[in-house]
Design an enzyme around this catalytic site. Structure first.
Site, PDB file in Angstrom:
ATOM      1  N   SER A  74       0.825  -1.203   0.000  1.00 38.83           N
ATOM      2  CA  SER A  74       0.000   0.000   0.000  1.00 38.83           C
ATOM      3  C   SER A  74       0.854   1.246   0.000  1.00 38.83           C
ATOM      4  O   SER A  74       1.962   1.269   0.576  1.00 38.83           O
ATOM      5  CB  SER A  74      -0.899   0.008   1.246  1.00 38.83           C
ATOM      6  OG  SER A  74      -1.547   1.256   1.403  1.00 38.83           O
ATOM      7  N   TYR A 107      -2.408  -0.049   9.991  1.00 36.42           N
ATOM      8  CA  TYR A 107      -2.570  -0.655   8.662  1.00 36.42           C
ATOM      9  C   TYR A 107      -1.278  -0.515   7.866  1.00 36.42           C
ATOM     10  O   TYR A 107      -0.775  -1.492   7.284  1.00 36.42           O
ATOM     11  CB  TYR A 107      -3.729   0.009   7.926  1.00 36.42           C
ATOM     12  CG  TYR A 107      -3.808  -0.367   6.459  1.00 36.42           C
ATOM     13  CD1 TYR A 107      -4.179  -1.652   6.081  1.00 36.42           C
ATOM     14  CD2 TYR A 107      -3.502   0.559   5.465  1.00 36.42           C
ATOM     15  CE1 TYR A 107      -4.235  -2.007   4.730  1.00 36.42           C
ATOM     16  CE2 TYR A 107      -3.566   0.216   4.127  1.00 36.42           C
ATOM     17  CZ  TYR A 107      -3.930  -1.069   3.761  1.00 36.42           C
ATOM     18  OH  TYR A 107      -3.984  -1.416   2.438  1.00 36.42           O
TER      19      TYR A 107
END
Length: 334
Positions: free
Chosen positions: A130, A155
């Site tokens: 990501s 995350y």
């Protein structure tokens, strides 16, 4: 080829499965279909794949890859030429509320997939990282050669950990791996927890939209078709185990690429595009920056362009109206 796709009921996973089937591959998809957002949407995506050209070469198994016993049981007796590991617990803000969900899916789950690949020896495993790993990186555009030691959310930390575990497995077992740092993916069949869905729904209902950091935000929005192009190109080109440096700095068979549009767009500009596509003005609710969020993202895609010929083709002026049209149809509004 015979390909395993994890997160096959997800936004990107279902689109990748559909593309692989269209070109003649056989695909097994797995997903635990959890209720992070409505399961009906995940079921609808799987139904779409099952109705797509080549669907006779598609098999779906509901399984949780963060449980090794479930993973092995669901895939027993199958061999794969490649793995596209897209399953994960997504969402920056949700990681603040439910940290253990990220440890289980993104850490234990990723480790399980690395172990599965080590045991079954596919030609290549591509996995989702990501752009969140860049945190508050002040240098733009974000390059795969930049240090990513300061994640702004759990995350992001789990995705950085996935890259580190992958580097270890590539080094120890010479397992060809490619990590893809996705930049703000959007388009038809997207996620309900993301900005395009939230803003479109609220604008159409005449509700205020929350605009964080008082609108001083920009994102490298990347249309789903462009993302799928990059995933499939990566799958077809495993990194060589020849001792040369790969994108991201590894000398093991482990490459890391950014997949973005290479064009950060101001949030207020995108809101204007959504307003026009919806046919009505938004009610703006300006708010301060949220915890874990970053003010801008901007992908340097030189490495993936050079190595794989990746070239995104969908500007936000085209992509967001397509999403709004799909959203209206999906909700019976047109």
């Amino acid at each position: 080829m015979h390909i395993l796709v994890t997160g096959a009921a997800g936004f990107i996973g279902s689109a990748v499965a559909e593309r692989l089937l269209a070109r003649g591959d056989s695909v097994v998809g797995i997903d635990n279909c959890n209720d992070y957002y409505p399961v009906a949407l995940k079921e609808a995506r799987i139904a779409r794949v099952c109705a797509a050209p080549g669907a006779e070469r598609f098999a779906f198994r509901e399984a949780d890859f963060s449980r090794m016993d479930e993973l092995e049981s669901a895939l027993r007796g199958r061999a794969f030429d490649g793995i596209v590991h897209l399953g994960a617990q997504p969402g920056v803000r949700y990681s603040i509320e439910n940290p253990h969900a990220y440890a289980q899916a993104n850490l234990v789950g990723h480790l399980n997939m690395l172990e599965f690949a080590r045991r079954h020896e596919p030609r290549h495993m591509v996995y989702a990282s990501s752009s969140s790993v860049y945190g508050g990186n002040a240098k733009v555009p974000f390059s795969v050669d930049d240090r990513v030691d300061h994640p702004y959310s759990l995350y992001a930390a789990t995705k950085k950990a996935d890259e580190l575990m992958s580097e270890t497995y590539a080094h120890l077992y010479r397992l060809p791996l490619t990590g893809l740092r996705f930049f703000t993916v959007y388009g038809p069949w997207g996620r309900p927890d993301m900005m395009p869905w939230i803003f479109t729904g609220k604008i159409l209902r005449g509700e205020p939209i929350p605009v964080f950091n008082n609108g001083e935000m920009s994102r490298d929005f990347t249309y789903i078709d462009d993302i799928v192009d990059g995933v499939v190109a990566s799958l077809d080109h495993p990194p060589a185990d020849d001792g040369t440096a790969k994108p991201g700095g590894s000398v093991a068979p482990h490459a890391i690429y950014n997949i973005g549009n290479n064009r950060p767009e101001p949030l207020m500009k995108v809101i204007g595009i959504i307003e026009e596509a919806c046919g009505r003005k938004a009610l703006i609710d300006m708010q301060p920056m949220q915890a874990g969020d970053v003010p801008r993202t901007y992908a340097d895609i030189d490495a993936i362009q050079k190595d794989l010929g990746y070239a995104p083709t969908t500007p936000v002026e085209q992509g967001f109206p397509r999403f709004v049209d799909w959203f209206k149809t999906h909700h019976g509004l047109s």
